[in-house]
Scaffold this active site. Structure first.
Site, PDB file in Angstrom:
ATOM      1  N   GLU A 229      -4.517   2.493  -4.584  1.00  0.00           N
ATOM      2  CA  GLU A 229      -3.068   2.600  -4.396  1.00  0.00           C
ATOM      3  C   GLU A 229      -2.474   1.316  -3.843  1.00  0.00           C
ATOM      4  O   GLU A 229      -1.351   1.313  -3.332  1.00  0.00           O
ATOM      5  CB  GLU A 229      -2.750   3.765  -3.449  1.00  0.00           C
TER       6      GLU A 229
ATOM      7  N   ASP B  32       0.850  -1.191   0.000  1.00  0.00           N
ATOM      8  CA  ASP B  32       0.000   0.000   0.000  1.00  0.00           C
ATOM      9  C   ASP B  32       0.886   1.241   0.000  1.00  0.00           C
ATOM     10  O   ASP B  32       1.861   1.317   0.760  1.00  0.00           O
ATOM     11  CB  ASP B  32      -0.917  -0.006   1.227  1.00  0.00           C
TER      12      ASP B  32
END
Length: 519
Positions: free
Chosen positions: A422, A378
């Site tokens: 993301e 992440d």
């Protein structure tokens, strides 16, 4: 009426034969032109492949020499004061030269350019190297990086050599001398002669300031020649990392297909050039032969009559249309297949295809056992990054992060996917905890090395958090894909809780299915 009808039919047939002949000529011309274009495109691909191989070879060769230079630099600062130490230092230099084929010699000079040690049998004391470009560079600039100088003639042997050097610092940080490695020109020459570039082709190895370090074939004025004013350098090499261009040489007037590429780690570039005349030589001969054959064919077609001409024309047209249609369908199928599996922004595979690959790997694991690891990644504070820099910058950031992750997960079997937003996922078949941890740390370092400014991040640059989970078992062990995803996702959550910008491993815990009894 009948005679007139026959005459009209005869004239129509003759006109049709003429039209068919023109069509045949046109098709043959188009085919020849298409073949010519294919040959030229293939020459571009060939030179591009050669230039990639040559640049990788040069990068690797220079990396090996730089490793040796660092070792010599360390030895030079810690030994050489007594006769025994000087002997050991000399033996160290000789051993390294014999072990690294591209090395011609190793030398150590003091701060005045005098020779302290070398890999030669007898240490020369009559020479001074303070006038060399590498010596002046290190004396004037305090940089802990290797310097690649212009090709020079060795003062000890008189042969042309390439130089690579590093600075020696005294304990107080002042200039203490230079360690120098000379690279054997023949090493590059032997490698370059393995590539077929024709009689008028050329391979050039140069520095980014336009200086020629080596050229095949080697001309009298090649070594050290400056090409900074040449159109190829000014308009292409100076402006791009890699490329291909068709350009006429200002030296000999030969039109060449040129491919160039800058080295990854050093301020150097490689050019591979092939004469366009030689590239098209086989095509020209084949085109002439085909033209002669077509001429005889046209005579035969005109003599044989309109029926045979019509049949041949129809068959050729049908075949051409069939080939074109099949190629078009194949291209469309390949394009759709690629688009359906790739993320349009980052180029990584998409979530749907990743789920398919993960399911296949789980099925394989249950049959064969072994090890498998999953990384969940992440981008830290990405929402704040989007809010601060905008979505366009956010998209560019994700593209760079995806490229860094793909570079870190470098095995062919490794799978990099954009999992969502993301978040990225990396599937590592046949990889246990230790290997997965190494890959995860390499990903964290690679993303940090991008140095993408992020003021909302703790380190001031964009970073990532990585959750790791691995499974190791014999065949017959079964689990659901979501279970290893959940384990890696929980590890990712811990990484974020512990401060982000790090990789955290979580042991995979197998939860057997619960049996529900009913009365």
């Amino acid at each position: 009426m009948d005679v007139c009808a026959i005459k009209v039919a005869s004239k129509a047939a003759k006109r049709f034969v003429i039209v068919v002949c023109l069509i045949i000529v046109g098709l043959e011309g188009w085919s020849s032109w298409h073949e010519r274009r294919t040959v030229v495109e293939e020459s571009f691909r060939s030179t591009a492949n050669m230039v990639v191989a040559l640049s990788q070879h040069a990068d690797q060769a220079l990396d090996e020499v730089d490793i040796v230079l660092k070792a010599v630099q360390e030895q030079a600062t810690s030994s050489g004061k007594t006769a025994g130490e000087r002997t050991r230092l000399h033996n160290f230099l000789v051993r390294n030269v014999s072990d690294v084929p591209q090395l011609a010699g190793l030398f150590i000079y003091d701060e005045k350019g005098a020779w302290i040690a070398s890999s030669q049998q007898v240490l020369e004391t009559r020479f001074n190297n303070s006038d060399r470009d590498y010596f002046m560079h290190h004396r004037e600039q305090r940089l802990n990086t290797a310097f690649i100088g212009k090709p020079v003639r060795s003062k000890s042997t008189g042969h042309w050599v390439l130089t690579m050097s590093r600075r020696i610092d005294k304990p107080d940080g002042s200039f203490g001398g230079v360690v120098l490695a000379t690279l054997d020109i023949n090493f590059f020459e032997r490698f370059y002669h393995q590539f077929d570039i024709g009689q008028k082709g050329a391979i050039l190895f140069g520095s980014n300031d336009g200086t020629v370090l080596y050229r095949r074939p080697l001309l009298a004025d090649s070594m050290g020649k400056v090409l900074i004013d040449s159109p190829l350098f000014q308009q292409h090499i100076r402006l791009a990392d890699a490329g291909a261009v068709e350009i006429r040489s200002t030296q000999d007037g030969v039109l060449r297909v040129n491919s160039f590429k800058h080295l990854t780690h050093y301020p150097l570039f490689v050019i591979v050039a092939m004469s366009k005349e030689e590239v098209l030589q086989s095509w020209t001969r084949h085109a002439i032969e085909k033209a002669v054959g077509i001429g005889f064919l046209l005579l035969a077609v005109c003599y044989g009559g309109s029926k045979m001409v019509t049949q041949v024309a129809l068959r050729e047209r049908a075949q051409a249309e069939a080939v074109t249609a099949r190629q078009h369908l194949e291209k469309m199928f390949q394009l759709l297949q690629v688009q359906s599996r790739r993320d349009g922004l980052t180029g990584a595979i998409n979530r749907r295809y990743f789920d398919e690959l993960l399911a296949l790997e789980v099925a394989r694991f249950s049959r064969s056992g072994g090890t498998v690891s999953l990384l969940m990644i992440d981008v830290d504070h990405f929402k704040k990054y989007n809010d601060r820099y905008g979505h366009v910058a956010g998209d560019l950031c994700l593209q760079k992060v995806a490229a860094a992750i793909s570079e870190a997960a470098r095995r062919e079997v490794d799978v990099v996917a954009r999992y969502g937003g993301e978040e990225f996922a990396v599937l590592l078949p046949a990889c246990g905890r230790a290997g997965a941890t190494v890959v995860a740390e390499r990903i964290c370092a690679a993303v940090s090395a991008l140095a993408i400014v992020h003021t909302a991040s703790e380190d001031g640059v964009v970073g990532v958090s990585v959750g790791i989970s691995s499974i190791e078992s014999d065949k017959g062990f079964t689990f659901q894909p979501r279970e290893i995803v959940e384990a890696a996702d929980k590890a990712l959550y811990v990484a974020k809780e512990e401060g982000r910008g790090r990789a955290v491993y979580r042991e995979f815990t197998y939860r057997p299915p619960m049996l529900v009894w009913s009365a």
